[in-house]
Design an enzyme around this catalytic site. Structure first.
Site, mmCIF file in Angstrom:
data_model
loop_
_atom_site.group_PDB
_atom_site.id
_atom_site.type_symbol
_atom_site.label_atom_id
_atom_site.label_comp_id
_atom_site.label_asym_id
_atom_site.label_seq_id
_atom_site.Cartn_x
_atom_site.Cartn_y
_atom_site.Cartn_z
ATOM 1 N N HIS A 34 -10.101 -3.913 -5.476
ATOM 2 C CA HIS A 34 -9.653 -5.127 -6.157
ATOM 3 C C HIS A 34 -9.502 -6.231 -5.116
ATOM 4 O O HIS A 34 -9.849 -6.036 -3.929
ATOM 5 C CB HIS A 34 -8.330 -4.873 -6.898
ATOM 6 N N HIS A 37 -7.912 -5.492 -1.699
ATOM 7 C CA HIS A 37 -8.781 -4.879 -0.692
ATOM 8 C C HIS A 37 -9.687 -5.937 -0.051
ATOM 9 O O HIS A 37 -9.915 -5.918 1.173
ATOM 10 C CB HIS A 37 -9.652 -3.798 -1.320
ATOM 11 N N GLN A 167 3.593 3.966 4.109
ATOM 12 C CA GLN A 167 2.342 4.412 4.721
ATOM 13 C C GLN A 167 2.059 3.628 5.999
ATOM 14 O O GLN A 167 1.639 4.189 7.013
ATOM 15 C CB GLN A 167 1.195 4.230 3.737
ATOM 16 N N ARG A 201 -4.434 1.745 -9.235
ATOM 17 C CA ARG A 201 -3.870 2.481 -10.367
ATOM 18 C C ARG A 201 -3.645 1.597 -11.587
ATOM 19 O O ARG A 201 -3.467 2.113 -12.708
ATOM 20 C CB ARG A 201 -2.546 3.142 -9.956
#
Length: 294
Positions: A34, A37, A167, A201
């Site tokens: 999307h 990114h 992360q 997601r």
């Protein structure tokens, strides 16, 4: 734009680029791309001569098999987005290419298609909270795949979104501990017009769920305003819980107020840009995460 499925072919391509003195930027993804990114890609293009984007749905970072099965796999559409955006090469390996094929001599059952790594990462307190608490083994899988990708690509710079704040902290720690000579560039979270953080997601949400999804961001903004106004962390947490109690379609998994560096919960007034509000909630079958650092 080049598309590589084998490690050997990608390395041959990169060897040629480096022989020409070109710098390499790297954007690791799991696909279903999307605009968020693409913003990482754009950041890399500004700072590097060559930008590589990997697309790999990493099976060992999913502790829920249903979540892995539902994760969108849209390689053709992803490449159709990356090519006009100026990506130089895509690395889209199979699980067997990344981890090898299991054999009985390795101690695996014949039915196991992929030789799962025996190596285990332990990121200490960084992974025992929030995502690590609810997704055991997740960051071990992240650490393994990212370290393997770094060794394959050997970029000069790499780019990760701040939406996955935990992360990002885990990868930063791994890079320090393993001595990767790669510059890590965090990039801001991109949001839809209604505040929903862009995520692969999101496409799994039904139209009704998509209309409700901005309540994630509204909860974070409610918490931010509360802290700025002087409310205690306990008061703010109760307000966020009440906000989601009014939205029965959601199941709040956690809301935490943490030190943005250590990710440990805090009740102190931290310096500017060091307080992070982190949230995870289930909406239907989709698990959404978000955070705000201020």
């Amino acid at each position: 734009m080049h598309i590589f499925h084998s490690i050997a072919d990608l390395r041959s391509y990169l060897r040629l680029q480096r022989q020409q003195g070109k710098s390499v930027g790297f954007v690791p993804t799991m696909g279903a791309l999307h605009e968020g990114h693409l913003s990482l890609l754009e950041a890399s293009k500004v700072q590097n001569d060559v930008t590589i984007c990997s697309i790999f749905v990493n099976p060992i970072q999913f502790n829920n098999p249903d979540d892995l099965a539902r994760y969108p796999r849209t390689l053709d559409a992803d490449c159709a987005m990356l090519a006009p955006a100026g990506c130089d090469a895509v690395f889209a390996p199979s699980a067997e290419e990344m981890y090898g094929k299991a054999t009985a001599s390795d101690g695996f059952e014949p039915s196991d298609a992929v030789a799962l790594p025996l190596l285990k990462f332990d990121f200490g307190d960084l992974e025992r909270v929030m995502e690590g608490q609810f997704r055991p083994g997740h960051f071990n899988g992240v650490g393994i795949v990212v370290s393997k990708l770094f060794n394959i690509v050997q970029p000069d710079r790499t780019y990760f979104g701040q939406k996955d704040l935990q992360q990002l902290a885990v990868i930063r720690r791994m890079m320090i501990d393993l001595g990767f000579q790669i510059a890590l560039h965090p990039c801001p979270t991109l949001r839809e017009a209604d505040g929903l953080a862009m995520s692969s997601r999101n496409r799994n949400l039904t139209p009704k769920e998509r209309a409700l999804a901005p309540h994630i961001f509204k909860g974070l903004m409610l918490a931010k305003r509360g802290l700025i106004s002087g409310k205690t962390t306990t008061e703010v947490k109760l307000e966020v819980a009440a906000h989601f109690n009014e939205q029965p379609a959601f199941r709040l998994e956690y809301f935490e107020i943490v030190d943005a560096h250590s990710l440990q919960t805090t009740e102190l007034r931290l310096p500017e840009a060091q307080t992070a509000l982190c949230i995870a909630a289930h909406l239907g079958k989709v698990r959404l995460i978000d955070n705000v650092v201020f």
